[in-house]
Design an enzyme around this catalytic site. Structure first.
Site, PDB file in Angstrom:
ATOM      1  N   GLY A  38     -28.887 -36.014   2.369  1.00 42.76           N
ATOM      2  CA  GLY A  38     -29.491 -36.794   3.446  1.00 42.76           C
ATOM      3  C   GLY A  38     -29.300 -38.286   3.200  1.00 42.76           C
ATOM      4  O   GLY A  38     -28.241 -38.856   3.464  1.00 42.76           O
ATOM      5  N   GLY A  39     -30.327 -38.918   2.654  1.00 38.15           N
ATOM      6  CA  GLY A  39     -30.325 -40.373   2.475  1.00 38.15           C
ATOM      7  C   GLY A  39     -29.066 -40.930   1.832  1.00 38.15           C
ATOM      8  O   GLY A  39     -28.498 -41.929   2.302  1.00 38.15           O
TER       9      GLY A  39
ATOM     10  N   GLY B 105     -36.049 -36.089   0.887  1.00 37.67           N
ATOM     11  CA  GLY B 105     -36.412 -37.443   1.288  1.00 37.67           C
ATOM     12  C   GLY B 105     -37.533 -38.050   0.459  1.00 37.67           C
ATOM     13  O   GLY B 105     -38.107 -39.070   0.828  1.00 37.67           O
TER      14      GLY B 105
ATOM     15  N   HIS C 174     -32.954 -26.255   9.179  1.00 37.15           N
ATOM     16  CA  HIS C 174     -33.371 -27.341   8.289  1.00 37.15           C
ATOM     17  C   HIS C 174     -34.904 -27.396   8.255  1.00 37.15           C
ATOM     18  O   HIS C 174     -35.558 -27.138   9.264  1.00 37.15           O
ATOM     19  CB  HIS C 174     -32.794 -28.679   8.778  1.00 37.15           C
TER      20      HIS C 174
ATOM     21  N   GLU D 256     -36.923 -29.715   8.405  1.00 41.31           N
ATOM     22  CA  GLU D 256     -37.537 -30.590   9.424  1.00 41.31           C
ATOM     23  C   GLU D 256     -37.612 -29.867  10.770  1.00 41.31           C
ATOM     24  O   GLU D 256     -38.549 -30.053  11.541  1.00 41.31           O
ATOM     25  CB  GLU D 256     -36.753 -31.905   9.517  1.00 41.31           C
TER      26      GLU D 256
ATOM     27  N   ASN E 222     -25.900 -34.938   5.787  1.00 39.34           N
ATOM     28  CA  ASN E 222     -26.786 -34.707   6.931  1.00 39.34           C
ATOM     29  C   ASN E 222     -27.365 -36.073   7.309  1.00 39.34           C
ATOM     30  O   ASN E 222     -28.280 -36.561   6.657  1.00 39.34           O
ATOM     31  CB  ASN E 222     -27.898 -33.727   6.512  1.00 39.34           C
ATOM     32  N   TRP E 223     -26.789 -36.658   8.347  1.00 40.96           N
ATOM     33  CA  TRP E 223     -27.203 -38.024   8.710  1.00 40.96           C
ATOM     34  C   TRP E 223     -28.564 -38.066   9.390  1.00 40.96           C
ATOM     35  O   TRP E 223     -29.129 -39.120   9.585  1.00 40.96           O
ATOM     36  CB  TRP E 223     -26.151 -38.664   9.633  1.00 40.96           C
ATOM     37  N   LYS E 224     -29.075 -36.899   9.777  1.00 46.49           N
ATOM     38  CA  LYS E 224     -30.361 -36.838  10.497  1.00 46.49           C
ATOM     39  C   LYS E 224     -30.310 -37.775  11.710  1.00 46.49           C
ATOM     40  O   LYS E 224     -29.255 -37.946  12.307  1.00 46.49           O
ATOM     41  CB  LYS E 224     -31.522 -37.138   9.545  1.00 46.49           C
TER      42      LYS E 224
ATOM     43  N   SER F 221     -32.932 -34.956  -2.182  1.00 44.54           N
ATOM     44  CA  SER F 221     -32.809 -36.158  -3.011  1.00 44.54           C
ATOM     45  C   SER F 221     -31.664 -36.102  -4.013  1.00 44.54           C
ATOM     46  O   SER F 221     -31.740 -36.665  -5.099  1.00 44.54           O
ATOM     47  CB  SER F 221     -34.135 -36.465  -3.731  1.00 44.54           C
TER      48      SER F 221
ATOM     49  N   GLU G 125     -32.923 -25.990  -0.246  1.00 48.68           N
ATOM     50  CA  GLU G 125     -33.525 -27.320  -0.206  1.00 48.68           C
ATOM     51  C   GLU G 125     -35.036 -27.208  -0.375  1.00 48.68           C
ATOM     52  O   GLU G 125     -35.757 -26.934   0.599  1.00 48.68           O
ATOM     53  CB  GLU G 125     -33.235 -27.997   1.140  1.00 48.68           C
TER      54      GLU G 125
HETATM   55  P1  PGA Z   1     -32.342 -36.036   1.260  1.00 49.72           P
HETATM   56  O1  PGA Z   1     -32.206 -34.981   2.458  1.00 49.72           O
HETATM   57  O2  PGA Z   1     -31.046 -36.010   0.507  1.00 49.72           O
HETATM   58  O3  PGA Z   1     -32.594 -37.358   1.935  1.00 49.72           O
HETATM   59  O4  PGA Z   1     -33.498 -35.591   0.419  1.00 49.72           O
HETATM   60  C1  PGA Z   1     -31.545 -33.759   2.268  1.00 49.72           C
HETATM   61  C2  PGA Z   1     -31.649 -32.935   3.521  1.00 49.72           C
HETATM   62  O5  PGA Z   1     -32.682 -33.004   4.203  1.00 49.72           O
HETATM   63  O6  PGA Z   1     -30.716 -32.198   3.878  1.00 49.72           O
END
Ligand code: PGA
Length: 250
Positions: free
Chosen positions: A233-234, A173, A95, A97, A9-11, A212, A167
């Site tokens: 994500g990251g 994050g 998600h 967010e 997930n590149w956001k 994470s 999640e």
């Molecule tokens: P993260 O994000 O790996 O940076 O914690 C995961 C996500 O939000 O899908």
């Protein structure tokens, strides 16, 4: 045996140049990923670039969101048919967010799941508790409610047309991953909850962990019996880290 899926997930990250470099790296190493499916979810505007660069490779792609509407006067929105037009297999829905920053509630997320499914896209349904909810020991109630909204709208068997991503919000994050035991406990609860409605759906549905997950902790998380992959994500923004996670998935 459920196939594992690792989805990046590149956001809201990347540029044409950085995405090219990232995809070149992933393509170079993807041959070492034996059985897991690998997906990337770029921002909408890069879907065409991603389609051009990944067509003919084993890597598939998806979007991070979609509209509930088919077409028309909905400024700024992107329809499911448009995602199909660019070869998307997956679309992330709900998600945390989107839930916390853009006010998406369970009913809207369930509708997005429905619209994605109806269009032949595979929704990646994100669920998970906040830190406050975990501290109040209501994690199970929260994830049951979030999944329940989709089951109520679409029926339990619809879940096998998508993927669930557990999640925990406090792990996203933050560098603070759930321990493999903590994650497994919730994954097992989710699967058992689905099994109460339909055992064969529960057996089939893929439940990813996200929050994470990185090159160092992926193999311990992925070794848990109810963890069928990761939503990353990251760590999905660096080819080598992402590939390490994909290899750990098999
Ligand atoms: P993260 O994000 O790996 O940076 O914690 C995961 C996500 O939000 O899908």
């Amino acid at each position: 045996m459920r196939q594992k899926l690792v989805a990046g997930n590149w956001k809201m990250n990347g540029s044409k140049a950085s995405i090219k470099e990232l995809l070149d790296g992933i393509k170079k190493g993807i041959g070492d990923v034996v059985s897991a499916e690998v997906a990337v979810c770029p921002p909408f505007v890069y879907l065409a670039d991603v389609e051009a660069q990944l067509t003919g490779t084993p890597v598939v792609w998806g979007a991070q969101n979609l509209s509930t509407e088919e077409k028309g006067a909905f400024t700024g929105e992107v329809a499911a048919s448009m995602l199909n037009d660019f070869g998307c297999k997956y679309v992330i829905v709900g998600h945390s967010e989107r839930r916390s920053l853009y006010g998406e509630d369970d009913a809207l997320v369930a509708t997005k799941f429905r619209v994605a499914r109806a269009a032949g896209l595979k929704p990646i349904l994100c669920i998970g508790e906040s830190l406050d909810e975990r501290e109040k020991s209501i994690t199970n109630e929260v994830v049951a409610r979030q999944i329940g909204a989709v089951i109520d709208l679409e029926g339990v068997s619809a879940l096998t047309d998508g993927v669930i991503a557990y999640e925990p919000v406090w792990a996203i994050g933050t560098g603070k991953t759930a321990t493999p035991e903590q994650a497994q406990e919730v994954h097992q609860f989710i699967r058992q909850r689905i099994a109460e409605k339909d055992a064969s759906v529960a057996e089939k549905v893929q439940i990813l962990y996200g929050g994470s997950m990185n090159a160092a902790n992926a193999s311990d998380l992925l070794a848990q019996s109810d963890i069928d992959g990761g939503l990353i994500g990251g760590a999905s923004l660096k080819a080598e880290d992402f590939l390490t996670i994909c290899r750990a998935a098999g």
